[in-house]
Design a protein around this motif. Sequence first.
Motif, short mmCIF file in Angstrom:
data_model
loop_
_atom_site.label_atom_id
_atom_site.label_comp_id
_atom_site.label_asym_id
_atom_site.label_seq_id
_atom_site.Cartn_x
_atom_site.Cartn_y
_atom_site.Cartn_z
N ASP A 108 -13.16 -35.42 -26.30
CA ASP A 108 -12.57 -34.32 -25.32
C ASP A 108 -11.47 -33.83 -25.52
OD1 ASP A 108 -14.96 -34.86 -23.60
OD2 ASP A 108 -14.00 -36.11 -22.34
N ILE A 109 -11.53 -32.43 -25.77
CA ILE A 109 -10.24 -31.72 -26.13
C ILE A 109 -9.83 -30.84 -24.90
CG2 ILE A 109 -9.03 -30.01 -27.51
CD1 ILE A 109 -12.27 -31.66 -28.85
N LYS A 110 -8.64 -31.30 -24.28
CA LYS A 110 -8.36 -30.61 -23.12
C LYS A 110 -7.05 -29.42 -23.71
CE LYS A 110 -5.70 -32.41 -19.55
NZ LYS A 110 -5.29 -33.16 -18.59
N TYR A 111 -7.07 -28.37 -23.19
CA TYR A 111 -6.03 -27.51 -23.49
C TYR A 111 -5.64 -26.31 -22.41
CZ TYR A 111 -10.11 -24.36 -24.64
OH TYR A 111 -11.17 -23.70 -24.56
N TYR A 112 -4.61 -25.82 -22.49
CA TYR A 112 -4.08 -24.62 -21.49
C TYR A 112 -2.82 -24.03 -21.86
CZ TYR A 112 -1.02 -28.71 -20.36
OH TYR A 112 0.14 -29.80 -20.33
N GLU A 113 -2.50 -22.90 -21.39
CA GLU A 113 -1.53 -21.99 -21.71
C GLU A 113 -0.13 -22.90 -21.27
OE1 GLU A 113 -1.57 -17.95 -20.77
OE2 GLU A 113 -3.70 -17.89 -20.80
N LYS A 114 0.77 -23.00 -22.07
CA LYS A 114 1.94 -23.61 -21.56
C LYS A 114 2.51 -23.26 -20.40
CE LYS A 114 6.45 -25.41 -23.46
NZ LYS A 114 7.35 -25.39 -24.54
N GLU A 115 2.63 -21.88 -20.16
CA GLU A 115 3.18 -20.96 -19.00
C GLU A 115 2.46 -21.20 -18.04
OE1 GLU A 115 6.24 -20.45 -19.35
OE2 GLU A 115 6.35 -20.70 -21.56
N ASN A 116 0.93 -21.63 -18.01
CA ASN A 116 0.16 -21.65 -16.92
C ASN A 116 -0.58 -23.07 -16.57
OD1 ASN A 116 -1.18 -19.93 -14.83
ND2 ASN A 116 -3.11 -19.83 -16.29
N GLU A 117 0.28 -24.00 -16.82
CA GLU A 117 -0.18 -25.38 -16.88
C GLU A 117 -0.95 -25.63 -15.17
OE1 GLU A 117 1.63 -29.80 -17.15
OE2 GLU A 117 2.75 -28.26 -17.58
N ALA A 118 -0.04 -25.21 -14.41
CA ALA A 118 -0.69 -25.52 -12.97
C ALA A 118 -1.73 -24.96 -12.37
CB ALA A 118 0.59 -25.02 -11.94
N HIS A 119 -2.54 -23.99 -13.08
CA HIS A 119 -3.37 -23.24 -12.60
C HIS A 119 -4.79 -23.49 -13.01
CE1 HIS A 119 -0.06 -20.48 -11.79
NE2 HIS A 119 -0.92 -20.06 -10.47
N SER A 120 -4.93 -23.53 -14.43
CA SER A 120 -6.19 -23.97 -14.93
C SER A 120 -6.22 -24.50 -16.44
CB SER A 120 -7.34 -22.78 -14.94
OG SER A 120 -6.89 -21.75 -15.89
N TYR A 121 -7.28 -25.22 -17.03
CA TYR A 121 -7.05 -25.64 -18.20
C TYR A 121 -8.88 -25.58 -18.64
CZ TYR A 121 -7.46 -29.95 -15.85
OH TYR A 121 -7.96 -31.04 -14.78
N SER A 122 -9.00 -25.78 -19.94
CA SER A 122 -10.30 -25.76 -20.15
C SER A 122 -10.47 -27.25 -21.25
CB SER A 122 -10.79 -24.69 -21.21
OG SER A 122 -10.46 -23.44 -20.60
N THR A 123 -11.93 -27.51 -21.39
CA THR A 123 -12.13 -28.60 -22.25
C THR A 123 -13.36 -28.24 -23.34
OG1 THR A 123 -13.72 -29.40 -20.57
CG2 THR A 123 -11.46 -30.23 -20.41
N LEU A 124 -13.29 -28.95 -24.34
CA LEU A 124 -14.18 -28.81 -25.52
C LEU A 124 -14.48 -30.13 -25.87
CD1 LEU A 124 -15.46 -26.89 -27.39
CD2 LEU A 124 -13.45 -27.29 -28.86
N LYS A 125 -15.79 -30.34 -26.23
CA LYS A 125 -16.12 -31.57 -26.76
C LYS A 125 -16.68 -31.63 -28.32
CE LYS A 125 -18.17 -33.01 -22.33
NZ LYS A 125 -17.34 -34.18 -21.88
N SER A 126 -16.57 -32.61 -28.87
CA SER A 126 -16.64 -32.67 -30.37
C SER A 126 -17.09 -34.16 -30.66
CB SER A 126 -15.09 -32.45 -31.12
OG SER A 126 -15.57 -32.56 -32.62
N LYS A 127 -18.07 -34.11 -31.54
CA LYS A 127 -18.60 -35.50 -32.10
C LYS A 127 -17.90 -35.74 -33.23
CE LYS A 127 -22.43 -35.28 -29.67
NZ LYS A 127 -22.67 -36.30 -28.69
N ASN A 128 -16.97 -35.25 -33.91
CA ASN A 128 -15.98 -35.41 -35.01
C ASN A 128 -14.69 -35.48 -34.76
OD1 ASN A 128 -18.64 -35.23 -36.64
ND2 ASN A 128 -18.41 -33.10 -36.43
N THR A 129 -13.69 -35.75 -35.49
CA THR A 129 -12.42 -36.04 -35.35
C THR A 129 -11.64 -34.79 -35.81
OG1 THR A 129 -12.40 -36.93 -37.69
CG2 THR A 129 -12.21 -38.68 -35.81
#
Length: 749
Positions: A254-275
């Motif tokens: 699971d890769i979780k990411y969000y804008e540094k200036e918008n941490e408190a509002h929302s973030y997204s996740t992406l799934k990967s089978k590889n490294t």
Amino acid sequence: MGVQSPSLQSSLFTLFILSFSLSLSAACEMGFYKPVAGNGLCGKCPHHSHSETRAALSCPCDSNYYRAADDPPAAPCSRPPSAPVNVISSVNGTSVNLEWDRPQDTGGRSDLKYSVLCQKCSGEGGPCGDCASSPGGAGGGKAGGGASASVGGMVERLGTAAVRFVPRQTGLTEPWVTVLNLVAHTNYSFRLLAMNAVTHLSNEPSTYALVNITTNQAAPSEVMEIRQQNTSQNSVILLWHEPNQPNGVILEYDIKYYEKENEAHSYSTLKSKNTSARVSGLKPGTKYIFQVRARTSAGCGDFSQNVEIQTGKAAPLRYNTMTIIWICMALVSGLVTFLAIFICRKRQGYTLPHYPSLLHCGYSKAFQDSDEEKMHYQNGHVSFPDARFYIDPHTYEDPCQAVHEFAREIEASRIKIEKIIGSGEFGEVCYGRMRLPGKRDIPVALKTLKAGYTEKQKRDFLAEASIMAQFDHPNVIRLEGVVTQSKPAMIITEYMENGSLDSFLRRHDGQFTVIQLVGLLRGIAAGMTYLSDLGYIHRDLAARNILVNSNLVCKVSDFGLSRVLEDDPDAAYTTSVSFHIEGGKIPIRWTAPEAIAFRKFSSSSDVWSYGVVMWEVTSYGERPYWNLTNRDVIKSVEEGYRLPAPMGCPGPLHTLMLDCWQKDRNERPRFCQIVTVLDKLIRNPENLKSMDTLCSLNSPPLMERAIPDFSSCNSVNDWLDTIKMSRYKDHFAAGGYQTLGHVISMNQG
């Protein structure tokens, strides 16, 4: 007698005083001592000490008895304590709780303290080394050898290991310790030593209590070393290493990411089978925070440390005003055309299906962690997971070919049968010991093929071994090997000390906490998740076919009924709980209605059976449906009757049972979802309240219905059947949507 004269009385008193003075100044006899010469009284030597000469100033200790440095000369001599007794171990994933009783011989002292030595062993019968060493490390020291000073050295070396001891590893004043951060699916050996103030003075080997455990399944460790390979205005390519302790097969990241200036509002996740993963759809010139975690069948590990990456800045606009106007007009024209086509099809009774439901194949929001609510998929493509499927050994013409392809052959001379512990469908079930080259004896269970077997019985016997050999999971019984080159033929499995789950529960009626029962159920569900992911259908899931080892780990076993019964009219399940239907026998009380009526066996019918197993566990091995006949059970279930909650069963568990017993098999949860629910109950035991309390709460249902599993869809028609939109098959065919690829591209316009 006449009265004595005063002069005579004075003489006698003087004589008495002189004799008393002489006795005070006389030397002490053997067995007595005086700390200093003089007129003091002689004292008797303390316990376990002696004086071998007259006029002794002290009493040395007897052999193997000692005085500590701060013990006074008048203190009795003491010795090191014996080993702790009655050690109890309780394994929980990759941690273990150890408890014990005081030594039977305390050595005559009250200053007891305890130390724990830890060794990690490489496989059954493999070498053991200090927990601080690499797996299977050499050495490990000779157990209990040498003086206690050498033991202290071992303890000091072990203190540098990543393994944690709570409250500590040495100097324990209470008879318990918790050991954390062990490696999953690994054998460990713990030596418990009792010590006192004279232990280090002894040259005798220290005695210890030994306990061996095997850790269970656990989530992977933290992902380390995340780095960026490439960065553009709108995307980032990330690379990372597999966790140091994967604790199983990594299913995905699971890769979780969000804008540094918008941490408190929302973030997204992406799934990967590889490294590695490409994260797209980012804003130019923006700083993002990325985190990665790994997931196995046991659950998700911790997210990695934050990694900050800034996307490239946007290129300056090169178009003049007129060009921009033309582009906008083209976009508006395209939008109007799309809307016209959509409205036209809408009027013809044709509705575009909701594409995201396909993207979320088999994904239920009820079982989704809060940090996974927003999913991103790459380039609009659906990638179905790569899955390994078991191979049905009945497809082989020669059953010996199948068993030799999957299972290892063991020489009969390596097996020592010690006693008969039961009987099975094919012959006796025995307990024995197996010794392989370079390894120590290990306990095993042996299924034998009785003499006078038919060819069909031999085929079925070997098929069961071929099936078991394809499984590798801590909650599925492990096959050690087979004996086919000599008679009797044998299937060799790991030995499960506590036997079948139903008998085990009846022997310990009411002796477990609810959390312990949920732990048993969680292990069974984890094993069934593994089997269902392989495309394997058990068909006979019941507490009698679950085995329990000494660490209270439940393992799915007995794969004799797992064949396709509808293709084998001669198959018979000989237990008395089965019911004869159309040439075969089915365990009615555990079997889903569609499997009884139409032979529709599936992972969903196994889920129904799992619900009955839950009822068996929470009722401590009661017979499902009690004294109802099999015909009455079929009729009652068809009319909507379901087993009530056993006495003391928490409401959430009975709710989960009822979900497993949904008449529509598509409404039943999947095993992976059941594991998630049980994990949440284990993490939040306050939810496991009494039935009365739970019934008074107006809380939402424990489980929401899952979105159907689309992984088996091979055509557009299959997909429409799954989402209950079969009536639109002609519309899709007329529109030219012949493949799933066409359907996917439909929402990309």
